[in-house]
Each structure stands twice: as structure tokens, then as C-alpha cells.
Design a protein around this motif. Structure first.
Motif, PDB file in Angstrom:
ATOM      1  N   VAL A 543       0.834  -1.205   0.000  1.00  0.00           N
ATOM      2  CA  VAL A 543       0.000   0.000   0.000  1.00  0.00           C
ATOM      3  C   VAL A 543       0.863   1.247   0.000  1.00  0.00           C
ATOM      4  N   ILE A 544       0.342   2.299  -0.604  1.00  0.00           N
ATOM      5  CA  ILE A 544       0.973   3.610  -0.591  1.00  0.00           C
ATOM      6  C   ILE A 544      -0.124   4.648  -0.372  1.00  0.00           C
ATOM      7  N   GLY A 545       0.156   5.678   0.402  1.00  0.00           N
ATOM      8  CA  GLY A 545      -0.853   6.671   0.741  1.00  0.00           C
ATOM      9  C   GLY A 545      -0.619   7.997   0.046  1.00  0.00           C
ATOM     10  N   ILE A 546      -1.716   8.693  -0.251  1.00  0.00           N
ATOM     11  CA  ILE A 546      -1.689  10.064  -0.770  1.00  0.00           C
ATOM     12  C   ILE A 546      -2.558  10.905   0.149  1.00  0.00           C
ATOM     13  N   PRO A 547      -2.019  11.975   0.736  1.00  0.00           N
ATOM     14  CA  PRO A 547      -2.788  12.751   1.720  1.00  0.00           C
ATOM     15  C   PRO A 547      -3.883  13.596   1.068  1.00  0.00           C
ATOM     16  N   GLY A 548      -5.098  13.432   1.573  1.00  0.00           N
ATOM     17  CA  GLY A 548      -6.220  14.227   1.098  1.00  0.00           C
ATOM     18  C   GLY A 548      -7.176  14.523   2.229  1.00  0.00           C
ATOM     19  N   SER A 549      -7.256  15.783   2.643  1.00  0.00           N
ATOM     20  CA  SER A 549      -8.140  16.156   3.753  1.00  0.00           C
ATOM     21  C   SER A 549      -8.205  17.660   3.845  1.00  0.00           C
ATOM     22  N   ILE A 550      -9.400  18.219   3.928  1.00  0.00           N
ATOM     23  CA  ILE A 550      -9.503  19.671   4.085  1.00  0.00           C
ATOM     24  C   ILE A 550      -9.050  20.099   5.476  1.00  0.00           C
ATOM     25  N   ASP A 551      -8.948  19.134   6.412  1.00  0.00           N
ATOM     26  CA  ASP A 551      -8.418  19.459   7.741  1.00  0.00           C
ATOM     27  C   ASP A 551      -6.917  19.715   7.707  1.00  0.00           C
ATOM     28  N   ASP A 552      -6.206  19.145   6.727  1.00  0.00           N
ATOM     29  CA  ASP A 552      -4.755  19.334   6.569  1.00  0.00           C
ATOM     30  C   ASP A 552      -4.026  19.075   7.886  1.00  0.00           C
ATOM     31  N   ASN A 553      -4.332  17.957   8.518  1.00  0.00           N
ATOM     32  CA  ASN A 553      -3.840  17.724   9.878  1.00  0.00           C
ATOM     33  C   ASN A 553      -2.737  16.677   9.983  1.00  0.00           C
ATOM     34  N   ILE A 554      -2.086  16.357   8.865  1.00  0.00           N
ATOM     35  CA  ILE A 554      -0.973  15.413   8.895  1.00  0.00           C
ATOM     36  C   ILE A 554       0.328  16.202   8.776  1.00  0.00           C
ATOM     37  N   ALA A 555       1.238  15.975   9.712  1.00  0.00           N
ATOM     38  CA  ALA A 555       2.497  16.720   9.740  1.00  0.00           C
ATOM     39  C   ALA A 555       3.365  16.364   8.536  1.00  0.00           C
ATOM     40  N   GLY A 556       4.107  17.361   8.074  1.00  0.00           N
ATOM     41  CA  GLY A 556       5.097  17.126   7.026  1.00  0.00           C
ATOM     42  C   GLY A 556       4.567  17.195   5.620  1.00  0.00           C
TER      43      GLY A 556
END
Length: 772
Positions: A543-556
Motif C-alpha cells: 500500500v501507498i498513501g496520498i494525503p487528502g483532507s480539508i483538515d490538513d492535519n498530517i504533519a510534514g
């Protein structure tokens, strides 16, 4: 968890009885209060089968819930007395045989008192030293958590409880080597344990600001008085010894007259007849009984639902602690509690504070050792616990972090089975709350994948679609116009049932045919990345992840959807500013972000709003009084002046249990009506003031993607495909992070962390950034 996943098929009723009887026959250990030994019985195997039926009914009934931990404990005790005839060995064999068959896992989802984890928690207000201002720190409790970071909370503790939770250090009977638990009266080791206890007291004094005067640079002082603390210990002598050392450092003047309270929620695990046994001997005895090697036998003993003969399981400890801590929080509001306890209880506490399901968090904290954190800071407010874990000595924490990174990162690499240019197919899904930019990323995955000869499949509605086998091959025609699609063109979902092992197994069954020479791409926020990590670490899915969230709450990283949500919010807020300026009204604009205020901060700063109420603020009630009302008192009545207050949803305050804009509008309107300078006077007719709430809410999730989000999405998706083809070992088990410079780098899923709140921007918005 189930037997298939845990591979406990070596467990048998006869083996359990043989093992349990061997422990009962062991000579008693000095200082241990063991259960009474049961008499001989030839019909135990038959009675075990009868008891298993009763335990199945108990597990089924448990899904209806128990009012509290005591009710659960009483029901379990009645089960032993009635269904097992009071024979602990019968219960031990029946319970653990069902555990091995996977029939107890439902207990971990049962609503028992306060043990069900909340879907959202209020973030702890942690502010780095360089962002601290007098406005933030003045009149508040400030805890120094090390590494030049401070935890802020209101000075007024009337509706909250502060916990300072510590565990003892090294004891004479070392828990690294022996089963100790609550039945053994253990004391601190004079050479190592006593100095460790004093080090804990010194570290806590530093945290409280009693030494070092950590706020001298702001010319402020701390507000906690150690003389008023309430101290609680377990029945074990080593926790009382820890109390004595700590209180002598925190409050030397009153140390001799201060007495602790014995609290049941602080007790360690009950190991029954295994109390005092050397762990290697325990494993050898179990291996002998089951006819397996010690490593295999350890699978059973380390299971969180494994119940010791004459004792209980770690899960029972977890239930008692979590429900007990909630009860302490409710009954000691307005107080500071110093709690002296054990490694197992701190482990249970960290598992509850972790956002993942119990079974996943248990695996994460499965090796809680002496070198790990000795102090956990907690606050109880609005019926919830939130906390921060800190260590005794920063160098020790850094060393432990480095060692843990090496170990876990090597484990990640060992799970990568794809080799360069081996991949033949990609399956992609969007999970959690929807966001703009997902369409552009999906189209780029299809375009780049097809160009490189890969088959590309999309899953409808995220992890829910995996469980339902909604997996479809994608063609060029399917992705036409997808880049400009608002939200997710293949759907998304919040699928809480995916936390259950059985649901995960069903999803993996549907996914497995595509994973031979294939990989899964998961797009979503922090919860989706936790799901991706779970199926990678448990089932080996590439698995590989792509960040998607209007909260923008993942560091880095910057997450897809944030820029588009801010752009749409800006349009709405500018419209509200225009009518506010024309009419003199006050608008409270609620945006999403119950778990993080990053979106609210960007919206407020871009709009130059008069106020910003977020979950991260240490004292929302004080902010309402001092900043919101203080600002409005100065600006209301100014001609052509807009009045905009941005509020993150569910931000707690005393004016409504739901928080956010609820109750806030009416309260502010009532206060404004009392201001004499806005009332009509002879010859003076001020603008009438109306306070209104506008909830943007899910409109921001459905925003049309901005060029920035579309470009980011294309870059991330292209890099995902390229890396899976050329260097899968570097990205599998990772999330691709989009840096501010436009560079893309992988972050291992096990290393993902919440994004710190931007207190510097918050200060700049309020004009306090130059206060230092």
C-alpha cells in the motif's frame, strides 16, 4: 482479532487444563497473595464445554453494553461462580479456548462504561517556546513538557480535572523477568528504583515550573500549588514509595503530613497463580502443555484477551482503568490528581488515548518497557480525557525514538514484496471525508499507469467498497473530465466497521486477486492512513498513501483539498464581510475542523477576521470574553466596518454542550445588548447590531478543485506510480508527502504524526507576534 489472524490453533482444552494445573501446583512466592487452590476434579473437561456455552452467551449479551466497569466485572464474576461452579481453572480453560477460536473478539467492541473511544478529541494546546506570547500564557496553567514545548490550559479548573500520572521505576522483583501484578507486594530496588523515583519527582517539578522558572522570558509565573494536589496510589508498596519521593520534591514543607488515597483504578494486572513466576519458566511450562515451542506459546499469553488462571486479562485491566479514570475526572473536578501506578496501567492509558482501535493500539504499545515514558499528563473536560505523554530526560526519549525507528523501519522494509518493474496493476480508493483534487489524482493514476503498461482499478466508496467488492477496471473513457470534478468522483465513506477484524478479512479476500504483482493506493486523511497502515502491517498488502483532507492535519505535508476549501470559504466570507460592513452585523462563520484548526486558521487569516475560535486554544471561554467581546466592544458602531468571527466546529465552550457557533451567537448578542455605548441616546441613533451564524460545513468538502490542488494531485499521483514501478521499497508502507517547496518525499505510515497548530500565524493574526 480471530483465531485465523492470531494462529492459535495449537490451543486445546486439555492443554489449558494441564498448564493451569501446573501453575496451581507451583510453590507459593514470598509476598504473594495467590487465589485458593481448587481441589482435584476428573470432570473438568466436560465442565469446560458447558462453561464455553455460557461464556458465548456472556459475549453476546455484552454487545448490549454495561453501565460501567463494575457491572462488567460483576457479570464476569457471576459467570465464574454460576457457569463454572466457582472453579477458576474451568473458567481459565473455557475462556481461553474460546479466545483461540476467535469467539471473544467482540468484547473489544462492547460498550462498557466509558471505554468506547470518542470519534473526536479536543487537541492538546501545545505551544513551542518560540511561539509563546504573554497573551497565550497570562493567567493560564503552563506545563513544561520538554524540548522547549509547553502545554497550556485554563487556570480555572472548576469544570475540569488535571491528572499527573506516574509509574514506579525498577522494583526488587523486576517485571522484566517476572510476572508481578497486583498480588505481589513489591518494593523499589534500593540501588536503581529509589534514584529513578527521585528522577521522576525532579522531572515532574520541572514540568510544573517549580524549578528552572521556565517562563522567566515572559515575566510570568505558574499557577499550580503542589500543596493542594490530591495523591493516589495502588495497594503495591512501590507506588507508595514513589509517592513519598515525589511529594518530598514537589512540596517538602508538607511532605510528612500528606497522605495518599488508595485507588483501585491504579492497580496492576491480576496474574493469578502465575504471580511471581519467571517469564521464561512460564513460557516453557506453556510450551510443554501445548506441545509447541516457546515462541508459539507466547502468541496466546501475549494476547490482550488472554485470562490468567485465577486472574484476569489485560482487557479487564483496560476496562477498569479507563472507566476508573473517567470516574475520577467526574468526581474530582477542579482538582489536580497525582496518580502513582504501574507500567501495565500506563500502557492501558496510552492505548485509550491512541486514536486507533483497541487491537491496533495494543499492538503499537505491546512492548512498553522501563526506558519509555514515566509521566503521562491528562486533562478531563466535557466528559472526555485528552493527554500528553512525556519522558524523564530528553536524551532518553531521543535514544528510545532512534532505536524504535530503526526497528520499525526495518520491519516495514521486510514487508515489501514488490521488486522494481514487477508491478502489473494498481487499485485506488478514496477514504474518509471527501475533498477536492481527488479526481485529478485518480485521472493521473490511470493515465500514468496505463502509459507504463499497468492495469488500473478504482474502488467505489473507499474501504466500504473493498468489503463489498466494488472494484472495477478503469478505462480512458471512465476518467474523462475527472480532473475538474468536485469532491471524489468514485465516492468515499467513513466506514467505522473496517476497524473490525472480520470486515478487514473480507476486504482483503476481495482485494487479494489484484495484489499479485499489484499495489493499493489509498487517498485520505489521518484515519484513512491508519487504515492503510493496518492492512499493510497485518496482511502485507502493498500500500501507498496520498494525503487528502480539508483538515490538513498530517504533519510534514500539505493535503489535497485544503487550498480548494479555503478558496471557496474565502468567497463566502468576503460576501459576508460586505453585508456585515453595510449592516453593521456580526457574523460567526463555522467551518469544519473538529479535530484541528488549520482550515479555520487559514480562512480567518486570509479574510482578516476579527476573531478565531479553535479547538487548539487552551481556554476558549476566556478567548470569547477577552478577544471576541473585547474586539467587538471597540469596533461595533464604526461605520462600514465588518465583523467576522471564524469558528471551528465543535470547539468547546460553556454556552452550549455541542460547542462551535451553537449558543455562541445568542450569548454574544445578549452581552452586546448590555453595552451602554451602543444604546440610543438623545440625538444619537446607532446602527442596530444583529448577530448571525453561518455554517459553511460540508460545502467546503464539495469545493471545485483549484489549479493548486489539481497540480499537487497530479504530481502526487505521478510520483506514486513512478515510485511503485522503479523503487517500491522506498514507498510501500509510506505516505507521499507534498512539501512546501513542491518536493515529494515518502513518510512511513508508522511515522505519521498530527500537524502542530501554527501558533506563530495565530499570533500574527492577533497582532501579538512582536510581544517577545
Amino acid at each position: 482479532m480471530n483465531a485465523k489472524a492470531e494462529n492459535l490453533n495449537f490451543v486445546t482444552i486439555n492443554g489449558l487444563l494441564s498448564y493451569g494445573e501446573a501453575l496451581v501446583r507451583r510453590p507459593s512466592v514470598e509476598g504473594a497473595e495467590l487465589p485458593p487452590a481448587p481441589g482435584p476434579s476428573e470432570d473438568r473437561p466436560k465442565r469446560v464445554l458447558v462453561a464455553m456455552t455460557a461464556i458465548r452467551a456472556f459475549v453476546h449479551d455484552a454487545q448490549k453494553g454495561f453501565a460501567d466497569a463494575a457491572a462488567y466485572g460483576n457479570a464476569r464474576h457471576q459467570l465464574i461462580q454460576q457457569a463454572c461452579g466457582g472453579d477458576d481453572l474451568v473458567f481459565f480453560a473455557a475462556w481461553n479456548q474460546l479466545l483461540a477460536q476467535g469467539e471473544l473478539s467482540a468484547l473489544m467492541r462492547a460498550p462498557i462504561g466509558a471505554t468506547i473511544k470518542p470519534t473526536r478529541r479536543r487537541p492538546v494546546a501545545i505551544v513551542p517556546r518560540e511561539h509563546m506570547t504573554p497573551n497565550l500564557a497570562e493567567g493560564r496553567i503552563v506545563l513544561d513538557i520538554g524540548n522547549d514545548q509547553f502545554w497550556l490550559m485554563p487556570k480555572d479548573l472548576s469544570d475540569r480535572t488535571l491528572f499527573l500520572t506516574m509509574r514506579h521505576g525498577v522494583s526488587q522483583v523486576d517485571s522484566k523477568k517476572f510476572r508481578v501484578g497486583r498480588r505481589l507486594k513489591n518494593v523499589l530496588d534500593p540501588e536503581r528504583g529509589i534514584p529513578k523515583a527521585e528522577a521522576i519527582g525532579t522531572a515532574l517539578a520541572r514540568t510544573l515550573g517549580l524549578v528552572g522558572k521556565q517562563l522567566d522570558f515572559l515575566h510570568l509565573h505558574n499557577y499550580l500549588d503542589p500543596k493542594s494536589f490530591v495523591h493516589m496510589v495502588s495497594r503495591s508498596p512501590n507506588t507508595r514509595q514513589l509517592f513519598e519521593r515525589v511529594v518530598s520534591i514537589l512540596s517538602p514543607d508538607t511532605a510528612k503530613t500528606t497522605q495518599p488515597i488508595v485507588e483501585g483504578a491504579l492497580e496492576s494486572q491480576d496474574f493469578g497463580w502465575a504471580t511471581g513466576i519467571e517469564k521464561t519458566a512460564e513460557l516453557e511450562e506453556a510450551a510443554k502443555a501445548f506441545g509447541v515451542d516457546t515462541k508459539t506459546a507466547q502468541r496466546l499469553i501475549k494476547h490482550p484477551l488472554y485470562s490468567y488462571p485465577g486472574g484476569h486479562s489485560f482487557f479487564e485491566l483496560y476496562v477498569d482503568l479507563v472507566d476508573g479514570f473517567h470516574h475520577l475526572g467526574q468526581t474530582h473536578q477542579g482538582e489536580v490528581l497525582c496518580l502513582y501506578t504501574h507500567s501495565s496501567t500506563l500502557r492501558a492509558l496510552l492505548i485509550f488515548l491512541d486514536p486507533r482501535p483497541f487491537s491496533e493500539a495494543f499492538s503499537e504499545f505491546g512492548a512498553y518497557k522501563e526506558g519509555q515514558d514515566n509521566v503521562v499528563l491528562l486533562t478531563f473536560e466535557h466528559g472526555q480525557l485528552s493527554g500528553y505523554s512525556t519522558a524523564v530526560g530528553l536524551s532518553e526519549r531521543e535514544r528510545a525514538a532512534r532505536e524504535a525507528w530503526k526497528t520499525v523501519e526495518q520491519e516495514r522494509r521486510d514487508k515489501v514484496t514488490l521488486h522494481p518493474r514487477q508491478i502489473r496493476r494498481v487499485v485506488a480508493l478514496v477514504s474518509g471525508g471527501d475533498f477536492a483534487g481527488a479526481g485529478a489524482a485518480l485521472k493521473e493514476l490511470r493515465v500514468t499507469g496505463n502509459r507504463l503498461g499497468l492495469e488500473v482499478y478504482f474502488v467505489q466508496h473507499g474501504f466500504l467498497g473493498l468489503a463489498n467488492n466494488w472494484i472495477e477496471l478503469v478505462t480512458e473513457q471512465n476518467t474523462r473530465g475527472m480532473s475538474n470534478h468536485a469532491s471524489s468522483p468514485i465516492g468515499s465513506s467513513r466506514f467505522e466497521d473496517f476497524k473490525d477484524e472480520e470486515v478487514q478479512l473480507a476486504a482483503i479476500h476481495h482485494l487479494k486477486p489484484y495484489m499479485e504483482d499489484g499495489a493499493l493506493v489509498v487517498m485520505g486523511g489521518d484515519g484513512s492512513m491508519r487504515g492503510a497502515r493496518a492492512i499493510f502491517e497485518r496482511f502485507g498488502i502493498q500500500v501507498i498513501g496520498i494525503p487528502g483532507s480539508i483538515d490538513d492535519n498530517i504533519a510534514g505535508t500539505t493535503s489535497l483539498g485544503l487550498q480548494s476549501a479555503v478558496a471557496l470559504a474565502n468567497q463566502s466570507i468576503e460576501s459576508l464581510k460586505a453585508t456585515s460592513a453595510a449592516m453593521g452585523s456580526v457574523f460567526f462563520v463555522e467551518v469544519m475542523g473538529a479535530g484541528s484548526g488549520h482550515l479555520a486558521l487559514m480562512c480567518a487569516y486570509q479574510a482578516r477576521a476579527e476573531g478565531l475560535l479553535v479547538n487548539e486554544h487552551p481556554d476558549p471561554d476566556a478567548y470569547i470574553e477577552e478577544v471576541i467581546l473585547g474586539t467587538l466592544k471597540q469596533t461595533l458602531g464604526v461605520q462600514n466596518k465588518s465583523h467576522i468571527i471564524v469558528v471551528a466546529e465543535r470547539t468547546p465552550h460553556c454556552h452550549h454542550p455541542v460547542g462551535g457557533v451553537h449558543g455562541l451567537v445568542d450569548y454574544v448578542a445578549n452581552r452586546i445588548s448590555q453595552w451602554t455605548h451602543l444604546q440610543t441616546r438623545s440625538g444619537s441613533y446607532p446602527l442596530s447590531v444583529a448577530t448571525k451564524a453561518t455554517i459553511l460545513g460540508h460545502t467546503l468538502r464539495g469545493a471545485s478543485p483549484t489549479p493548486v490542488d489539481k497540480t499537487m494531485a497530479q504530481h502526487l499521483a505521478y510520483e506514486a506510480i513512478r515510485s511503485l514501478v522503479e523503487q517500491p521499497q522506498e514507498v510501500i508502507g509510506c505516505m507521499l508527502a507534498y512539501r512546501d517547496s513542491g518536493t515529494i518525499q515518502p513518510i512511513p505510515l508508522h511515522a505519521l504524526a498530527p500537524k502542530p497548530f501554527d501558533w506563530e500565524l495565530f499570533a500574527r493574526m492577533h497582532g501579538t507576534e512582536l510581544a517577545l
